[in-house]
Design a protein around this motif. Sequence first.
Motif, mmCIF file in Angstrom:
data_model
loop_
_atom_site.group_PDB
_atom_site.id
_atom_site.type_symbol
_atom_site.label_atom_id
_atom_site.label_comp_id
_atom_site.label_asym_id
_atom_site.label_seq_id
_atom_site.Cartn_x
_atom_site.Cartn_y
_atom_site.Cartn_z
ATOM 1 N N GLY A 23 81.440 76.832 21.484
ATOM 2 C CA GLY A 23 80.318 76.175 20.814
ATOM 3 C C GLY A 23 80.610 74.717 20.501
ATOM 4 O O GLY A 23 79.724 73.866 20.583
ATOM 5 N N TRP A 24 81.877 74.432 20.143
ATOM 6 C CA TRP A 24 82.245 73.054 19.821
ATOM 7 C C TRP A 24 82.118 72.158 21.050
ATOM 8 O O TRP A 24 81.592 71.038 20.959
ATOM 9 C CB TRP A 24 83.684 73.009 19.303
ATOM 10 C CG TRP A 24 84.151 71.631 18.939
ATOM 11 C CD1 TRP A 24 83.972 70.988 17.752
ATOM 12 C CD2 TRP A 24 84.870 70.715 19.784
ATOM 13 N NE1 TRP A 24 84.529 69.723 17.804
ATOM 14 C CE2 TRP A 24 85.085 69.531 19.040
ATOM 15 C CE3 TRP A 24 85.338 70.782 21.097
ATOM 16 C CZ2 TRP A 24 85.752 68.432 19.561
ATOM 17 C CZ3 TRP A 24 86.000 69.677 21.628
ATOM 18 C CH2 TRP A 24 86.209 68.520 20.860
ATOM 19 N N PHE A 25 82.591 72.627 22.193
ATOM 20 C CA PHE A 25 82.474 71.823 23.416
ATOM 21 C C PHE A 25 81.001 71.552 23.735
ATOM 22 O O PHE A 25 80.627 70.424 24.071
ATOM 23 C CB PHE A 25 83.162 72.534 24.582
ATOM 24 C CG PHE A 25 84.621 72.199 24.728
ATOM 25 C CD1 PHE A 25 85.045 71.197 25.595
ATOM 26 C CD2 PHE A 25 85.578 72.866 23.981
ATOM 27 C CE1 PHE A 25 86.380 70.873 25.717
ATOM 28 C CE2 PHE A 25 86.923 72.556 24.087
ATOM 29 C CZ PHE A 25 87.336 71.553 24.962
ATOM 30 N N GLU A 26 80.179 72.594 23.638
ATOM 31 C CA GLU A 26 78.756 72.420 23.936
ATOM 32 C C GLU A 26 78.106 71.473 22.937
ATOM 33 O O GLU A 26 77.358 70.561 23.324
ATOM 34 C CB GLU A 26 78.051 73.780 23.899
ATOM 35 C CG GLU A 26 76.573 73.696 24.252
ATOM 36 C CD GLU A 26 75.902 75.061 24.247
ATOM 37 O OE1 GLU A 26 74.657 75.104 24.422
ATOM 38 O OE2 GLU A 26 76.600 76.076 24.052
ATOM 39 N N GLY A 27 78.419 71.658 21.662
ATOM 40 C CA GLY A 27 77.819 70.820 20.629
ATOM 41 C C GLY A 27 78.272 69.377 20.683
ATOM 42 O O GLY A 27 77.554 68.481 20.243
ATOM 43 N N LEU A 54 87.277 60.808 17.326
ATOM 44 C CA LEU A 54 88.193 61.942 17.209
ATOM 45 C C LEU A 54 88.452 62.316 15.751
ATOM 46 O O LEU A 54 88.658 63.487 15.429
ATOM 47 C CB LEU A 54 89.510 61.624 17.922
ATOM 48 C CG LEU A 54 89.393 61.482 19.451
ATOM 49 C CD1 LEU A 54 90.724 61.052 20.056
ATOM 50 C CD2 LEU A 54 88.932 62.799 20.076
ATOM 51 N N THR A 55 88.418 61.327 14.883
ATOM 52 C CA THR A 55 88.563 61.613 13.451
ATOM 53 C C THR A 55 87.351 62.381 12.948
ATOM 54 O O THR A 55 87.469 63.349 12.192
ATOM 55 C CB THR A 55 88.714 60.300 12.652
ATOM 56 O OG1 THR A 55 89.904 59.629 13.077
ATOM 57 C CG2 THR A 55 88.824 60.588 11.166
ATOM 58 N N GLU A 56 86.173 61.967 13.403
ATOM 59 C CA GLU A 56 84.940 62.626 12.980
ATOM 60 C C GLU A 56 84.830 64.038 13.557
ATOM 61 O O GLU A 56 84.465 64.983 12.852
ATOM 62 C CB GLU A 56 83.727 61.799 13.420
ATOM 63 C CG GLU A 56 82.388 62.403 13.035
ATOM 64 C CD GLU A 56 81.211 61.567 13.510
ATOM 65 O OE1 GLU A 56 80.121 62.129 13.657
ATOM 66 O OE2 GLU A 56 81.405 60.349 13.737
ATOM 67 N N LEU A 57 85.163 64.206 14.827
ATOM 68 C CA LEU A 57 84.987 65.491 15.497
ATOM 69 C C LEU A 57 86.060 66.508 15.147
ATOM 70 O O LEU A 57 85.784 67.703 15.041
ATOM 71 C CB LEU A 57 84.964 65.289 17.016
ATOM 72 C CG LEU A 57 83.685 64.731 17.629
ATOM 73 C CD1 LEU A 57 83.893 64.466 19.114
ATOM 74 C CD2 LEU A 57 82.531 65.712 17.440
ATOM 75 N N LEU A 58 87.319 66.038 14.986
ATOM 76 C CA LEU A 58 88.427 66.970 14.810
ATOM 77 C C LEU A 58 89.256 66.729 13.546
ATOM 78 O O LEU A 58 90.250 67.416 13.326
ATOM 79 C CB LEU A 58 89.347 66.906 16.040
ATOM 80 C CG LEU A 58 88.756 67.475 17.335
ATOM 81 C CD1 LEU A 58 89.653 67.136 18.531
ATOM 82 C CD2 LEU A 58 88.559 68.979 17.227
ATOM 83 N N GLY A 59 88.864 65.751 12.743
ATOM 84 C CA GLY A 59 89.584 65.497 11.504
ATOM 85 C C GLY A 59 91.006 65.000 11.719
ATOM 86 O O GLY A 59 91.881 65.223 10.872
#
Length: 254
Positions: A174-178, A242-247
Amino acid sequence: MTTRDARAPGLAALAGLVADETRAVCLLALLDGRAWTAGELARHAGVAASTLSEHLGKLVAGGLLAEERQGRHRYVRLADTRVAQLVEDLAAQVAPDPAHRPRTLRASNAGSAMARARTCYDHLAGRLGIVLTDALTTRGLLSAAGLPEGSGPPRRRTSRERATGFVLTEAGLGWFEGSGIALDRGTRRPLARACLDWTERRPHLAGAAGAALCRHVLDAGWCVRIGSERAVKVTAKGERALTELLGIELETLR
């Protein structure tokens, strides 16, 4: 009477192909995922064009390289992802030769850049590859095969998935799709695979998911290639994304 394994001749022939140092240099160079001309590889390997041509002929005939001709130029690349995986896995088992350690500041800087972030055929490696893999795992988007998936309902794994070392969880799919990162699910290639990182000595994400992530960060300008090797650098735009998507903490990207 002992029956010989029918695979033995093929295995011996394959081992012979990679046993030559010049051919090994070519295979490692082609891990950048691009097609090289015969002349470029000859200069990189430090051998005459005629010598290199002989080696390329053997690698093509052995199925490790594919070649294309455009005008008078001959281009070669790794035949497919299976060959890339073979070269990666073999190279990861070998410690760098001390005799080939950097002797100049330029060479040392290039080596440091490769260790920080680089492409490994079609996925990300080095410290960046490990940081991304750890972030995906911590968030329950990726799990080690055979271990709990972290978040969301468990997904039944095939024997093929269990053999690859990593598995994308339902949350990961779901993360990849989103995130707008398209996964190629139409091939027999595993979605996720563990690839041992030769500088970090830990596995990073490879497979279709690793390739999709690498392609996305380059196309989106989150990373840019630097120098003539496989090294890449995270841009300011990439740091924010990358900070926003994966912290991910910024200092781990620099």
